[in-house]
Design an enzyme around this catalytic site. Sequence first.
Site, short mmCIF file in Angstrom:
data_model
loop_
_atom_site.label_atom_id
_atom_site.label_comp_id
_atom_site.label_asym_id
_atom_site.label_seq_id
_atom_site.Cartn_x
_atom_site.Cartn_y
_atom_site.Cartn_z
CE LYS A 38 64.33 66.97 33.81
NZ LYS A 38 63.15 67.70 33.41
CB SER A 42 58.67 64.14 36.11
OG SER A 42 57.99 65.16 36.82
CG HIS A 96 61.27 63.45 32.84
ND1 HIS A 96 62.20 62.96 33.75
CD2 HIS A 96 60.85 64.63 33.34
CE1 HIS A 96 62.29 63.81 34.77
NE2 HIS A 96 61.47 64.83 34.54
C1 LIG Z 1 62.95 69.14 33.74
C2 LIG Z 1 61.90 69.65 32.85
C3 LIG Z 1 62.06 70.89 32.21
C4 LIG Z 1 63.23 71.79 32.48
O1 LIG Z 1 64.38 71.38 31.84
P1 LIG Z 1 65.77 72.09 32.22
O2 LIG Z 1 66.65 71.80 31.05
O3 LIG Z 1 66.24 71.49 33.50
O4 LIG Z 1 65.47 73.54 32.36
C5 LIG Z 1 61.07 71.29 31.33
N1 LIG Z 1 59.98 70.53 31.11
C6 LIG Z 1 59.80 69.35 31.71
C7 LIG Z 1 58.59 68.54 31.41
C8 LIG Z 1 60.75 68.87 32.61
O5 LIG Z 1 60.57 67.70 33.23
#
Ligand SMILES: *Cc1c(COP(=O)(O)O)cnc(C)c1O
Length: 396
Positions: free
Chosen positions: A243, A184, A212
């Site tokens: 997301k 990210s 992502h």
């Molecule tokens: C954002 C993210 C998460 C967490 O996801 P949520 O649904 O917000 O708990 C887990 N792993 C990665 C790689 C992320 O970027």
Amino acid sequence: MAEHDPLAWINDEMKALREQGLVTTIREIESPQGAWLIINGKRVLNFCSNNYLGLANDPRLVVAARMAMDRQGIGPGAVRSIAGTMSIHTELERRLAAFKGVPATVVLQSGFNANTATIPAIVGREDIIFSDRLNHASIIDGCRLSRAKVIAYEHNSPESLEAVIQENKAMARRMMVITDGVFSMDGDIAPLDKLTEVAKRHGAIMMVDDAHGEGVLGKGGRGIVDHFGLHGQVDIEVGTLSKAFGVMGGVVAGSTTLIRWLKQQGRPFLFSSALTVPDTAACLAAVDILEQSTELVDKLWANAEYFKKGMKELGFNTGQSQTPITPVILGEAPVAQDFSRRLFDENVFATAIAFPTVPHGTARIRVMPSAAHSTEDLDFALDVFKRIGREVGVVR
Ligand SMILES: *Cc1c(COP(=O)(O)O)cnc(C)c1O
């Protein structure tokens, strides 16, 4: 009194963090999520969120949530394994499996929980996890909870993975390779085809966390496994519904055997209540939208390309991103923080990210374009970046 407060040390720690510029300011959003936000009564262009497709305030999701509440109420009242599994949960699991082209899925409360449910259910003390050096915090925590030995390999390097497996494989009962799908901070994509080849050759379990990439990569947002055409080869695919899907929740996709096991052994599944009815219904509406058309995903990528091209033409360093995530690399932390403040003054909301999240000297503004932005929005942002970039001498 204060000297008897057993939590008084927190004030000292906070002071130290503040002096290092490491205290996060938490902004309050007064509007719904979207291309523009209201913050402190001010309308700002949103370049911070993971709401890639603009679904977080899509009327179709809102209506679906409302209708589901009329039918099945709000709360699940229990953990999934006791009395919290409602028809809407299993429907979402079936629909996600069909969307992703896998035999089965399990839905959890978040992507974070999907990792902490999965990793300790699959590996334990006698096992070794090979983990990309830059993996997400929730993977790191899942690994710790498993009590397996964790060995980091160099970022996105199948050669480094090969070397650490060779060196350590004799000591392991089971081996598991874990990587983020999309990283990210830089927006680079894991070489999942090559990593999977190495894992398979050594009989290791392959797991990817595609938070992502879900709703972003692959045909119509079907994710990183689809992007690489690796259907049936990656053992465990974790994703998030928080997301691009615009709601809240996590998903694990894989074989029927895997999913059955996680429903028996995944601790956040067993010991934390199920997703709410409106969340689940909104996720179902997001699947509907993604299945009907690739329009939003196409728009996201077109917007990202338009913005990146504009920034490159202006002379900004946008790194090596292969996804919509657009890092604008500026140098040392104070430069990025100052840039972010100036952007906000000019109604562009984009966060500065610095050490320890990214290496020293690569502090940046991370721009998150979305399908919700219009071309005028992007032109407005390019103009603001150009003006500030010249003012502070980052571009000519
Ligand atoms: C954002 C993210 C998460 C967490 O996801 P949520 O649904 O917000 O708990 C887990 N792993 C990665 C790689 C992320 O970027």
